[in-house]
Design a protein around this motif. Structure first.
Motif, short mmCIF file in Angstrom:
data_model
loop_
_atom_site.label_atom_id
_atom_site.label_comp_id
_atom_site.label_asym_id
_atom_site.label_seq_id
_atom_site.Cartn_x
_atom_site.Cartn_y
_atom_site.Cartn_z
N LEU A 16 13.68 -9.55 -17.20
CA LEU A 16 12.42 -9.71 -17.94
C LEU A 16 12.33 -11.08 -18.60
O LEU A 16 11.27 -11.69 -18.67
CB LEU A 16 12.27 -8.60 -18.98
CG LEU A 16 12.17 -7.18 -18.40
CD1 LEU A 16 11.92 -6.17 -19.53
CD2 LEU A 16 11.08 -7.07 -17.35
N ARG A 17 13.48 -11.58 -19.07
CA ARG A 17 13.46 -12.90 -19.70
C ARG A 17 13.05 -13.97 -18.69
O ARG A 17 12.27 -14.87 -19.00
CB ARG A 17 14.86 -13.25 -20.23
CG ARG A 17 15.25 -12.47 -21.44
CD ARG A 17 16.56 -12.98 -22.01
NE ARG A 17 16.84 -12.25 -23.23
CZ ARG A 17 17.93 -11.53 -23.45
NH1 ARG A 17 18.87 -11.44 -22.53
NH2 ARG A 17 18.10 -10.90 -24.58
N THR A 18 13.59 -13.85 -17.47
CA THR A 18 13.27 -14.86 -16.45
C THR A 18 11.79 -14.80 -16.08
O THR A 18 11.14 -15.83 -15.92
CB THR A 18 14.16 -14.64 -15.20
OG1 THR A 18 15.52 -14.65 -15.63
CG2 THR A 18 13.94 -15.71 -14.15
N THR A 42 15.24 -21.02 -30.12
CA THR A 42 16.63 -20.55 -30.09
C THR A 42 16.67 -19.12 -29.58
O THR A 42 15.81 -18.32 -29.93
CB THR A 42 17.23 -20.62 -31.51
OG1 THR A 42 17.24 -21.99 -31.93
CG2 THR A 42 18.66 -20.09 -31.55
N GLY A 43 17.70 -18.81 -28.78
CA GLY A 43 17.87 -17.42 -28.33
C GLY A 43 18.08 -17.34 -26.84
O GLY A 43 17.98 -18.33 -26.11
N ALA A 44 18.37 -16.13 -26.38
CA ALA A 44 18.69 -15.91 -24.98
C ALA A 44 17.49 -16.20 -24.07
O ALA A 44 17.65 -16.72 -22.96
CB ALA A 44 19.15 -14.46 -24.80
N THR A 45 16.29 -15.87 -24.53
CA THR A 45 15.12 -16.04 -23.66
C THR A 45 14.80 -17.51 -23.45
O THR A 45 14.56 -17.96 -22.32
CB THR A 45 13.89 -15.31 -24.27
OG1 THR A 45 14.31 -14.04 -24.75
CG2 THR A 45 12.80 -15.13 -23.24
N ASP A 95 9.51 -20.77 -27.46
CA ASP A 95 10.50 -19.97 -28.18
C ASP A 95 10.33 -18.48 -27.91
O ASP A 95 9.25 -18.04 -27.51
CB ASP A 95 10.36 -20.23 -29.70
CG ASP A 95 11.66 -19.98 -30.45
OD1 ASP A 95 12.60 -19.42 -29.87
OD2 ASP A 95 11.70 -20.35 -31.64
N GLY A 96 11.40 -17.74 -28.13
CA GLY A 96 11.34 -16.29 -28.10
C GLY A 96 10.77 -15.77 -29.41
O GLY A 96 10.53 -16.53 -30.35
N ILE A 97 10.57 -14.46 -29.47
CA ILE A 97 10.11 -13.83 -30.72
C ILE A 97 10.87 -12.53 -30.92
O ILE A 97 11.42 -11.97 -29.97
CB ILE A 97 8.59 -13.53 -30.70
CG1 ILE A 97 8.22 -12.55 -29.57
CG2 ILE A 97 7.78 -14.79 -30.60
CD1 ILE A 97 6.80 -12.01 -29.66
N GLY A 111 17.85 -15.12 -34.47
CA GLY A 111 18.95 -16.03 -34.16
C GLY A 111 19.28 -16.96 -35.33
O GLY A 111 20.00 -17.94 -35.17
N ALA A 112 18.73 -16.65 -36.49
CA ALA A 112 19.01 -17.37 -37.74
C ALA A 112 18.54 -18.83 -37.73
O ALA A 112 18.98 -19.63 -38.55
CB ALA A 112 20.50 -17.32 -38.08
N ALA A 113 17.62 -19.16 -36.81
CA ALA A 113 17.18 -20.56 -36.70
C ALA A 113 15.73 -20.74 -37.16
O ALA A 113 15.10 -21.75 -36.86
CB ALA A 113 17.32 -21.02 -35.25
N LEU A 114 15.22 -19.78 -37.93
CA LEU A 114 13.78 -19.75 -38.22
C LEU A 114 13.25 -20.99 -38.94
O LEU A 114 12.12 -21.40 -38.71
CB LEU A 114 13.44 -18.50 -39.03
CG LEU A 114 14.17 -18.36 -40.37
CD1 LEU A 114 13.20 -18.22 -41.50
CD2 LEU A 114 15.11 -17.19 -40.33
C1 5RP Z 1 15.87 -17.15 -33.24
C2 5RP Z 1 14.64 -16.43 -32.84
C3 5RP Z 1 14.57 -15.95 -31.43
O1 5RP Z 1 13.54 -16.60 -30.80
C4 5RP Z 1 14.35 -14.47 -31.39
O2 5RP Z 1 15.38 -13.84 -32.14
C5 5RP Z 1 14.38 -13.94 -29.94
O3 5RP Z 1 15.65 -14.15 -29.40
P1 5RP Z 1 16.07 -13.65 -27.94
O4 5RP Z 1 15.35 -14.48 -26.96
O5 5RP Z 1 17.59 -13.86 -27.91
O6 5RP Z 1 15.72 -12.19 -27.86
O7 5RP Z 1 13.72 -16.25 -33.59
O8 5RP Z 1 15.87 -17.48 -34.61
#
Ligand code: 5RP
Length: 234
Positions: A16-18, A42-45, A95-97, A111-114
């Motif tokens: 789904l991420r791809t 930041t994050g896996a997506t 970015d992911g959400i 991901g603590a990068a907000l």
């Molecule tokens: C990091 C985030 C990420 O975008 C959010 O947590 C989604 O991450 P992932 O793609 O790993 O599910 O806000 O601070």
């Protein structure tokens, strides 16, 4: 903001991420130029997006990263980056959400990068979010709201959040790239996200909170087993 929807069928075995990252890349490539600057969340997506961007061999100026984690991913992918402290405007921010409404308002910070993510999202001409559609919600608050705070302000911010009906929990073992801590807060009334975003940031010791209502997404890409769909501003 009113959003329109476009469906894109994709029944491939892509995760789904791809699926979501591929659609975001197509959107970016449509208007990318040799001088374009791309902000990376930041994050896996978004790491899937970084890999696809590198594989596309697209020509653009450089990327700006929102975290140490993403800087590593960009380095591994061989993409040119410039420091966030030198960045004042971006063509795209991807970015992911953690959760989002269909009007572009999102909650981020898993991901603590907000804090750096919001700096970059605010600089961008186009803010694109990518996620599987379990993160599209009708009401914010399912995902506890991440708030980055100065360690010295922990007790006072926790106290104030409790008076607002919040249930703050310090994220274990988490020190942000800015040297701060994260409180994950459930129980807050999220019905007026703009007001809450502003109110939380007015508390001494709060560095940033994970509500992206003032800088909402311009384009939201969601994926599911059938394919992907985009919600975009009409
Ligand atoms: C990091 C985030 C990420 O975008 C959010 O947590 C989604 O991450 P992932 O793609 O790993 O599910 O806000 O601070």
């Amino acid at each position: 903001m009113t959003m329109a929807t476009r469906f894109i069928e994709n029944k491939s075995q892509d995760c789904l991420r791809t699926k979501a990252a591929k659609v975001a890349l197509v959107q970016v490539l449509e208007t990318l130029t040799p001088t374009s600057v791309i902000g990376i969340g930041t994050g896996a997506t978004v790491e899937v997006f970084v890999k696809l961007l590198a594989e596309s061999n697209a020509t653009f100026s450089h990327c700006v990263s929102s975290s140490e984690r993403s800087s590593k991913a960009l380095e591994v992918a061989g993409l040119v980056t410039k420091p966030i402290a030198e960045s004042s405007s971006l063509d795209f921010y991807i970015d992911g959400i953690d959760e989002g409404l269909n009007n572009g308002v999102t909650v981020k910070g898993g991901g603590a990068a907000l804090a750096r993510e919001k700096v970059l999202a605010t600089q961008a001409s186009t803010f694109i979010t990518i996620a599987d559609d379990s993160r599209l919600v009708e009401k914010l608050g399912i995902f506890p709201l991440p708030i980055e705070i100065l360690p010295a302000a922990k007790s006072s911010v926790v106290h104030t959040l409790k008076t607002m009906g919040g249930v703050p929990k310090e994220r274990e073992g988490c020190v942000t790239d800015n040297g701060n801590i994260i409180l994950d807060v459930s129980g807050l009334d999220m019905m007026k996200p703009k007001q809450l975003e502003l109110h939380l940031n007015s508390m001494p010791g709060v560095v940033e909170n994970g509500i992206f209502a003032y800088r909402s997404a311009d384009l939201m890409v969601f994926s599911n087993a059938e394919g992907s769909y985009c919600l975009f501003e009409k």
